[in-house]
Design a protein around this motif. Structure first.
Motif, PDB file in Angstrom:
ATOM      1  N   LEU A   1      78.446   6.551  -5.270  1.00  0.00           N
ATOM      2  CA  LEU A   1      79.400   7.657  -5.166  1.00  0.00           C
ATOM      3  C   LEU A   1      79.913   7.764  -3.748  1.00  0.00           C
ATOM      4  O   LEU A   1      79.125   7.801  -2.800  1.00  0.00           O
ATOM      5  N   GLU A   2      81.230   7.822  -3.609  1.00  0.00           N
ATOM      6  CA  GLU A   2      81.836   7.975  -2.289  1.00  0.00           C
ATOM      7  C   GLU A   2      81.657   9.414  -1.824  1.00  0.00           C
ATOM      8  O   GLU A   2      81.858  10.350  -2.591  1.00  0.00           O
ATOM      9  N   THR A   3      81.301   9.587  -0.561  1.00  0.00           N
ATOM     10  CA  THR A   3      81.189  10.940  -0.019  1.00  0.00           C
ATOM     11  C   THR A   3      82.556  11.481   0.352  1.00  0.00           C
ATOM     12  O   THR A   3      83.503  10.726   0.519  1.00  0.00           O
TER      13      THR A   3
ATOM     14  N   ILE B   1      84.919  -1.934   6.542  1.00  0.00           N
ATOM     15  CA  ILE B   1      86.000  -1.232   7.256  1.00  0.00           C
ATOM     16  C   ILE B   1      87.060  -0.780   6.260  1.00  0.00           C
ATOM     17  O   ILE B   1      87.535  -1.570   5.444  1.00  0.00           O
ATOM     18  N   GLU B   2      87.397   0.519   6.342  1.00  0.00           N
ATOM     19  CA  GLU B   2      88.486   1.039   5.517  1.00  0.00           C
ATOM     20  C   GLU B   2      89.541   1.610   6.460  1.00  0.00           C
ATOM     21  O   GLU B   2      89.224   2.402   7.340  1.00  0.00           O
ATOM     22  N   ARG B   3      90.789   1.192   6.281  1.00  0.00           N
ATOM     23  CA  ARG B   3      91.879   1.741   7.107  1.00  0.00           C
ATOM     24  C   ARG B   3      93.062   1.985   6.184  1.00  0.00           C
ATOM     25  O   ARG B   3      93.654   1.050   5.649  1.00  0.00           O
TER      26      ARG B   3
ATOM     27  N   CYS C   1      83.366   2.226   7.125  1.00  0.00           N
ATOM     28  CA  CYS C   1      83.542   2.475   8.547  1.00  0.00           C
ATOM     29  C   CYS C   1      84.981   2.930   8.740  1.00  0.00           C
ATOM     30  O   CYS C   1      85.917   2.125   8.722  1.00  0.00           O
ATOM     31  N   LYS C   2      85.126   4.234   8.836  1.00  0.00           N
ATOM     32  CA  LYS C   2      86.444   4.859   8.921  1.00  0.00           C
ATOM     33  C   LYS C   2      86.322   6.061   9.848  1.00  0.00           C
ATOM     34  O   LYS C   2      85.247   6.650   9.940  1.00  0.00           O
ATOM     35  N   ASP C   3      87.402   6.418  10.513  1.00  0.00           N
ATOM     36  CA  ASP C   3      87.341   7.484  11.515  1.00  0.00           C
ATOM     37  C   ASP C   3      88.447   8.505  11.245  1.00  0.00           C
ATOM     38  O   ASP C   3      89.428   8.198  10.560  1.00  0.00           O
TER      39      ASP C   3
HETATM   40 MG    MG Z   1      86.345   5.669   1.844  1.00  0.00          MG
END
Ligand code: MG
Length: 282
Positions: free
Chosen positions: A153-155, A252-254, A208-210
Motif C-alpha cells: 500500500l502506498e502511503t 525514484i519517482e518524479r 524516493c520523492k521529495d
Molecule cells: Mg509515490
C-alpha cells in the motif's frame, strides 16, 4: 538476479511502448524498476510474458507492478478523496476486479508483488467504512497470496497511526507498505520521518520523492520537487530506512514529464548513490 542492498530503481510506465520505455530505463542504468500496470486492453498473459522477457534480457528486475484505475483524478485533495483507489464506493467493485487482473498480469511478469493507492482510509477506525475497506484489502491479499504475490500500500493520504492500525486489522503476511515520504507532505498527513519509524516493520518498498509543505496542509497540496530540494530530508530518510532494516530498492519517482523528468531522475541517482555510499561505509 540477486541485488546488492538498496539497489536504485525508477518508477516507470510502458506508455511509450515496451521497447522505448525499457530503453529509457536502461539509459538511466538502474538495476530495478516499479512498473505501472498497462491499460486494461493490454492486461493479458501474452503481453505480461513479453514484458518479463524484455526486462530479463535487459537485466532489470521488476520489483512491483503498480495499479491505477480509470476515473481517478489527482486534481485536488478533494478530487483524490472522491475518486482515488478502493475507498470510493461507486467504483469499488470494478476496481477490485481490475486489481485481480493486474495481479494475474504481475504474476506472469515475474514481479514479486503489486502496489496500490487504497485511497483515503477513514481516520475514524470505528466506522463501517473502515471495516469495509479492511475486508476489501483482506480479499485482495488472499487472492495475491495464492499467487505468491505481495501487496504494497502506498502511503500518503492517511496518518502513520491509521495506516499501521489498518495493516494490523487486515492482518495478512503478504501486506506491506510502499513508503512515499513526499506524499505525506503533499497531502499534509504528517511528518514523514517519524511516520517511517512508526510503520517501519511493514515497509517493503519505497518511493524516493521529495516535496515542500503547503501553507494549508491537508487542504491544499504541497508541491513535489526534485529529490533533495524539498522538506523530506532525503539523507535522513535513507538513513532511517537503513535503521529499520530496509535493504530493498530505492525507487525514484518524479511526477513531471519529458526531459525535465529525465534530468531530475539523473540528479536523484547521483544524490542517492552518494548517500548510500556514505551510509554503507559509515
Ligand atoms: Mg509515490
Amino acid at each position: 538476479m540477486t541485488q546488492a542492498p538498496l539497489p536504485l530503481g525508477v518508477f516507470a510506465g510502458l506508455g511509450e511502448g515496451l521497447d522505448a520505455s525499457l530503453a529509457q530505463i536502461q539509459d538511466l542504468n538502474v538495476p530495478t524498476a516499479q512498473v505501472h500496470a498497462p491499460p486494461t486492453e493490454k492486461l493479458d498473459a501474452q503481453y505480461a510474458r513479453q514484458v518479463r522477457d524484455k526486462f530479463e534480457e535487459a537485466d532489470i528486475d521488476i520489483t512491483l507492478i503498480f495499479c491505477g484505475y480509470p476515473g481517478e483524478s489527482y486534481a485536488s485533495i478533494q478530487a483524490v478523496r472522491e475518486t482515488v483507489g478502493l475507498v470510493p464506493e461507486d467504483t469499488r467493485h470494478e476496481r477490485v476486479e481490475l486489481t485481480r487482473q493486474i495481479a494475474d498480469f504481475a504474476r506472469e511478469t515475474g514481479a514479486p508483488g503489486i502496489g496500490l493507492h487504497v485511497g483515503f482510509i477513514p481516520e475514524d477506525w470505528d466506522t463501517p467504512e473502515f471495516a469495509e475497506i479492511v475486508g476489501v484489502v483482506k480479499g485482495i491479499c488472499e487472492y495475491c497470496r495464492a499467487q505468491e504475490l505481495d501487496v504494497n500500500l502506498e502511503t500518503g493520504q492517511e496518518t502513520a497511526q491509521t495506516l499501521h492500525h489498518f495493516i494490523e486489522e487486515v492482518g495478512r503476511p503478504n501486506l506491506g507498505i510502499n513508503f512515499d515520504p513526499a506524499n505525506m507532505i503533499i497531502y499534509g498527513s504528517g511528518d514523514p520521518l517519524p511516520a517511517l519509524s512508526h510503520v517501519g516493520q511493514h515497509v517493503s518498498s519505497c518511493h524516493c520523492k521529495d516535496a515542500t509543505w503547503s501553507d494549508n496542509p491537508g487542504e491544499d497540496f504541497g508541491v513535489e520537487t526534485p529529490l533533495g530540494q524539498g522538506d523530506v530530508d532525503i539523507r535522513k530518510f535513507i538513513s532511517t530506512l537503513v535503521d529499520i532494516g530496509y535493504r530493498g530498492p530505492l525507487t525514484i519517482e518524479r511526477e513531471v514529464s519529458g526531459q525535465r523528468q529525465i534530468d531530475d531522475i539523473r540528479q536523484a541517482i547521483t544524490l542517492l548513490k552518494s548517500i548510500r555510499q556514505d551510509l554503507m561505509e559509515g
